[in-house]
Design an enzyme around this catalytic site. Structure first.
Site, PDB file in Angstrom:
ATOM      1  N   CYS A  14       9.008  -2.169  -0.234  1.00  0.00           N
ATOM      2  CA  CYS A  14       9.214  -2.937  -1.726  1.00  0.00           C
ATOM      3  C   CYS A  14      10.754  -3.129  -1.498  1.00  0.00           C
ATOM      4  O   CYS A  14      10.557  -4.325  -1.119  1.00  0.00           O
ATOM      5  CB  CYS A  14       8.602  -2.009  -3.139  1.00  0.00           C
ATOM      6  SG  CYS A  14       8.246  -2.648  -4.464  1.00  0.00           S
ATOM      7  N   HIS A  56       2.232  -0.275  -0.117  1.00  0.00           N
ATOM      8  CA  HIS A  56       3.550   0.719  -0.211  1.00  0.00           C
ATOM      9  C   HIS A  56       2.900   1.901   0.879  1.00  0.00           C
ATOM     10  O   HIS A  56       1.569   2.201  -0.083  1.00  0.00           O
ATOM     11  CB  HIS A  56       3.351   2.038  -1.384  1.00  0.00           C
ATOM     12  CG  HIS A  56       4.407   0.741  -2.845  1.00  0.00           C
ATOM     13  ND1 HIS A  56       5.475   1.043  -3.207  1.00  0.00           N
ATOM     14  CD2 HIS A  56       4.008   0.271  -3.438  1.00  0.00           C
ATOM     15  CE1 HIS A  56       6.804   0.600  -3.657  1.00  0.00           C
ATOM     16  NE2 HIS A  56       5.749  -0.624  -3.729  1.00  0.00           N
ATOM     17  N   GLU A  62       3.138   4.691   1.292  1.00  0.00           N
ATOM     18  CA  GLU A  62       3.690   6.178   0.932  1.00  0.00           C
ATOM     19  C   GLU A  62       2.743   6.412  -0.221  1.00  0.00           C
ATOM     20  O   GLU A  62       2.777   7.258  -0.401  1.00  0.00           O
ATOM     21  CB  GLU A  62       5.066   6.390   0.518  1.00  0.00           C
ATOM     22  CG  GLU A  62       5.511   5.926  -0.912  1.00  0.00           C
ATOM     23  CD  GLU A  62       5.399   4.417  -0.748  1.00  0.00           C
ATOM     24  OE1 GLU A  62       5.714   3.267   0.528  1.00  0.00           O
ATOM     25  OE2 GLU A  62       6.465   3.852  -1.774  1.00  0.00           O
TER      26      GLU A  62
END
EC number: 6.3.5.3
Lengths: 227, 83
Positions: free
Chosen positions: A86, A194, A196
């Protein structure tokens, strides 16, 4: 294996990144403030999302001029894995570690939802735990994720197999549905979605975990004897 | 002293959704003669006098102020008259 999670003023996915590396993956990880002198002691570098420097000037532009980015470049040149997600992707582009740029989303909206991605290249150190053409679901959360590059760069990305992830249903207008690319050497990955935020089913999905596992597996194969 | 005025615009061919939204709004207000709009940035720097001002501004544009992948830049350098 020890991960560094770089923290800029305005980073907001740093804890998620730390949690993914430390708890979900089970590796060593440390949050590293951007004024830290060097990154030599780390095996991989994670540049998290957020709004570094309030997105002043252009997303990632101010962070890209900081001292730690010089350090990231030095470690990347040694072949260490560097992942930018990002705003981290935006920083790596602005720093010139990856080619191209990110524009405002085509519809001008900030979008926050799960998107299907296609694994276009499962031979990188970030994607080897996925199958080629596997469809995975990861959250996106961005207003400026519209990947742009000129035709010559696009040709190069394709010729070198640098496009790692594409969107199944392009949400932001990115050239060729691009969601994530690696550098020519293959050790720097930038992506808007994302991973994560999708490392355990309680978070709505764990398709992102294999990205971190890929990095760990490849590091073990390279550096741990008998692995 | 020098006053530097810098104009940064998205390159022709790079999609400018913000400009498109501005154009649509102007058309909605009745300004139907507006065929396109491009939104850019304007910056002003005040710099000490020295021979290399233009060269430095050029460098600043490439290194930080503009992103040459997607943006064009132009600038003017004017003498600041202290009255």
């Amino acid at each position: 294996m020890k991960f560094a999670v770089i923290v800029f003023p305005g980073s907001n996915c740093d804890r998620d990144m730390y949690h993914a590396a430390k708890d979900a993956l089970g590796a060593e990880a440390e949050l590293v403030w951007y004024q830290t002198a060097n990154l030599e002691d780390y095996d991989a570098i994670l540049v998290p999302g957020g709004f570094s420097y309030g997105d002043y000037l252009r997303c990632g532009a101010i962070a890209a001029t900081s001292h730690i980015v010089t350090e990231i470049k030095r470690e990347a040149a040694k072949g260490k894995p560097v992942l930018g997600v990002c705003n981290g992707f935006q920083i790596l582009l602005e720093a010139g570690l990856l080619p191209g740029a990110l524009l405002r989303n085509k519809n001008l909206k900030f979008m926050c939802r799960f998107e299907d991605l296609v694994v276009e290249n499962s031979k990188t150190m970030f994607s080897s735990a996925y199958e080629e053409k596997q469809v995975i679901s990861l959250p996106i959360a961005h207003g400026e994720g519209n990947y742009y590059c000129d035709d010559a760069t696009l040709k190069q990305l394709k010729a070198n197999n640098q496009i790692v992830f594409t969107y199944a249903n392009n949400p932001n207008g990115s050239v060729e549905d691009i969601a994530g690319i690696v550098n020519e050497e293959g050790n720097v990955l930038g992506m808007m979605p994302h991973p994560e935020r999708a490392v355990e089913s309680i978070l709505g999905g764990d398709d992102g975990l294999n990205l971190f596992k890929s990095v760990l597996n490849n590091w073990r194969e390279a550096y741990v004897t008998g692995a | 002293m020098k006053k530097v005025k810098i104009y940064i615009t998205l390159k022709q061919g790079v999609l400018d959704p913000q400009g498109k939204a501005v154009q649509d709004s102007l058309n909605t207000l009745g300004y139907e003669d507006v065929l396109s709009a491009r939104v850019g940035k304007y910056m002003e720097l005040t710099m000490d006098d020295h021979a290399d001002v233009e060269k430095q501004v050029e460098e600043m544009c490439v290194k930080l102020l503009a992103n040459p992948v997607i943006e064009d830049y132009a600038y003017t350098v004017e003498e600041v008259v202290v009255s």
